[in-house]
Design a protein around this motif. Structure first.
Motif, mmCIF file in Angstrom:
data_model
loop_
_atom_site.group_PDB
_atom_site.id
_atom_site.type_symbol
_atom_site.label_atom_id
_atom_site.label_comp_id
_atom_site.label_asym_id
_atom_site.label_seq_id
_atom_site.Cartn_x
_atom_site.Cartn_y
_atom_site.Cartn_z
ATOM 1 N N LEU A 308 0.827 -1.198 0.000
ATOM 2 C CA LEU A 308 0.000 0.000 0.000
ATOM 3 C C LEU A 308 0.868 1.258 0.000
ATOM 4 C CD1 LEU A 308 -2.710 1.460 0.171
ATOM 5 C CD2 LEU A 308 -2.684 1.087 2.645
ATOM 6 N N ASP A 309 1.920 1.280 0.808
ATOM 7 C CA ASP A 309 2.809 2.446 0.844
ATOM 8 C C ASP A 309 3.448 2.694 -0.511
ATOM 9 O OD1 ASP A 309 2.242 2.900 3.486
ATOM 10 O OD2 ASP A 309 4.026 1.879 4.258
ATOM 11 N N LEU A 310 3.846 1.599 -1.172
ATOM 12 C CA LEU A 310 4.475 1.751 -2.480
ATOM 13 C C LEU A 310 3.474 2.212 -3.530
ATOM 14 C CD1 LEU A 310 7.169 1.534 -3.832
ATOM 15 C CD2 LEU A 310 6.722 -0.870 -4.300
ATOM 16 N N ALA A 311 2.252 1.679 -3.453
ATOM 17 C CA ALA A 311 1.206 2.119 -4.380
ATOM 18 C C ALA A 311 0.887 3.600 -4.182
ATOM 19 C CB ALA A 311 -0.053 1.274 -4.189
ATOM 20 N N MET A 312 0.845 4.040 -2.923
ATOM 21 C CA MET A 312 0.575 5.453 -2.648
ATOM 22 C C MET A 312 1.721 6.334 -3.129
ATOM 23 S SD MET A 312 -2.441 5.748 -1.462
ATOM 24 C CE MET A 312 -2.308 7.496 -1.054
ATOM 25 N N ALA A 313 2.945 5.852 -2.978
ATOM 26 C CA ALA A 313 4.097 6.602 -3.472
ATOM 27 C C ALA A 313 4.036 6.730 -4.994
ATOM 28 C CB ALA A 313 5.393 5.918 -3.040
ATOM 29 N N PHE A 314 3.632 5.643 -5.647
ATOM 30 C CA PHE A 314 3.483 5.661 -7.100
ATOM 31 C C PHE A 314 2.395 6.657 -7.511
ATOM 32 C CE2 PHE A 314 1.502 3.681 -10.955
ATOM 33 C CZ PHE A 314 2.560 3.910 -11.825
ATOM 34 N N LEU A 315 1.264 6.649 -6.777
ATOM 35 C CA LEU A 315 0.176 7.574 -7.053
ATOM 36 C C LEU A 315 0.630 9.021 -6.876
ATOM 37 C CD1 LEU A 315 -2.742 8.496 -7.456
ATOM 38 C CD2 LEU A 315 -3.223 7.824 -5.101
ATOM 39 N N ARG A 316 1.325 9.306 -5.764
ATOM 40 C CA ARG A 316 1.794 10.675 -5.540
ATOM 41 C C ARG A 316 2.767 11.113 -6.617
ATOM 42 N NH1 ARG A 316 1.233 9.097 -0.026
ATOM 43 N NH2 ARG A 316 3.299 8.137 -0.015
#
Length: 387
Positions: A308-316
């Protein structure tokens, strides 16, 4: 400028507005002591120097305004449109159509989609709006010159702001994405009130209640909603959330037991005591299978948290690169559901411009097939695979 307060003047303004390519709209209302907001003024701007104020206190019939609101040819420009449209939908019984929300558009133009109109005008057009009448009583007559000018300024510059935002969005080739997002305002369901039976989901402080407790909360919240509408009073004036939670937890079976609970006034018990006991009884007799579901406790999962943290980083990163406000794309809970494949058909990342912008790449990324900006020699792709 005098208020438009006769049916003929209102019809004349609406006729003129229907012949304009775009019209700016805003509302001023009071909402402290009633269930529904009480509309004071509707502002309508045809251009920067052609703005008008409709007296919603004097005029009992605003249905002509609904003709403009639902007209598919004239663009209606609003800032943070949903609440204003909900009020106008209820007053005019018209379904909005062809809406341009400057707050929404800002999210596609490299700015926050949560900016106030004043901040957005200052950033885009270097216009500073005064804030002198933010807490005024829009139901009292007569209105002062300062009040009138304040209200006019809320629509005066919206056409110029729209043009500024559209120019930036066209430069970014995001017109189709914006158009898709704005079409949500054309859907009648957006303006429907929740049913009384759905209001329990808004009650605060229910985190430790059982399913049976929640069945009682549902009954109490539905009763409160109906009573608030009938009396035209705010929900909390009828009963506070903490009182509803306490009744659901204690489950009193008599007026005497009800009086022992904290936070419930004697006057409320005298007035509503039997209603409250009946709601408790209904909640107790509901079949267990029909009680509201309780989400299972969340157990820590380092692997899922890392994904989830990596997906959010990708989104940001994608939002920063493309100049789109992250709040326009998806919330953290929506990204989490997307990763876990829960509620797949309802997740915004699975459809439309959001899938085009992020969803497809994110699916590939999470499946370990495509890692944008990630060194393949690192161990990060291992974190992205389903476990």
């Amino acid at each position: 400028m005098p208020l438009i307060n006769t049916p003929d003047a209102l019809e004349t303004l609406v006729h003129r507005a229907l012949n304009a390519p775009c019209v700016s709209i805003d509302t001023e209302f009071v909402w402290e002591r009633t269930y529904y907001p009480r509309l004071g003024i509707v502002q309508v701007g045809l251009s920067e120097n052609d703005c008008h104020l409709i007296d919603a206190v004097t005029l009992s019939d605003l249905s002509p305004l609904g003709i403009l609101l639902s007209d598919p040819h004239t663009v209606k420009i609003l800032h943070d449109a949903q609440q204003d449209l909900w009020i106008l939908r209820r007053i005019t019984d018209a379904i909005p159509c062809n809406i341009f929300d400057t707050r929404c558009a800002a999210g596609f133009a490299g700015m926050s989609s949560n900016l106030s109109l004043g901040n957005l005008l200052h950033m885009c057009l270097n216009i500073q709006l005064p804030k002198t009448e933010t807490r005024t009583d829009w139901l009292r007559r007569p209105l002062s010159d300062k009040q009138l000018e304040y209200a006019l300024n809320d629509v005066r510059y919206l056409p110029a702001l729209r043009e500024h935002l559209l120019t930036d969005i066209q430069r970014r080739d995001r017109e189709n994405w914006l158009a898709e997002e704005l079409r949500k305002y054309d859907v009648a369901k957006l303006y429907d009130d929740r049913t009384p039976e759905e209001q329990y989901t808004r009650i605060k402080g229910t985190g430790r209640l059982s399913r049976r407790d929640m069945a009682i909360v549902r009954e109490l919240a539905a009763w409160r909603e109906q009573k608030a509408r009938q009396a035209d009073r705010p929900r909390t004036w009828i009963m506070r959330d903490d009182a509803i939670v306490q009744i659901a937890r204690r489950k009193p079976q008599s007026i005497q037991l009800l009086k022992r609970l904290r936070g419930i006034s004697r006057s409320s018990i005298n007035q509503y005591g039997n209603n409250l006991l009946n709601a408790v009884q209904r909640g107790l007799t509901i079949d267990e299978r029909n009680c509201p579901p309780i989400p299972p406790p969340v157990r820590p999962n380092p692997s899922e948290d890392a994904r989830l943290d990596l997906a959010m980083a990708f989104l940001r990163g994608q939002c920063l690169s493309e100049g789109i406000d992250i709040a326009m794309v998806a919330s953290r809970s929506e990204v989490k559901a997307f990763i876990s494949k829960k509620n797949a058909t309802d997740n915004p990342l699975h459809t439309g411009w959001r899938r085009e912008f992020l969803g497809a790449d994110l699916i590939a990324l999470l499946n370990g097939k495509h890692a944008i900006g990630i060194n393949p020699n690192t161990r990060l792709p291992w974190l992205l695979r389903d476990t």
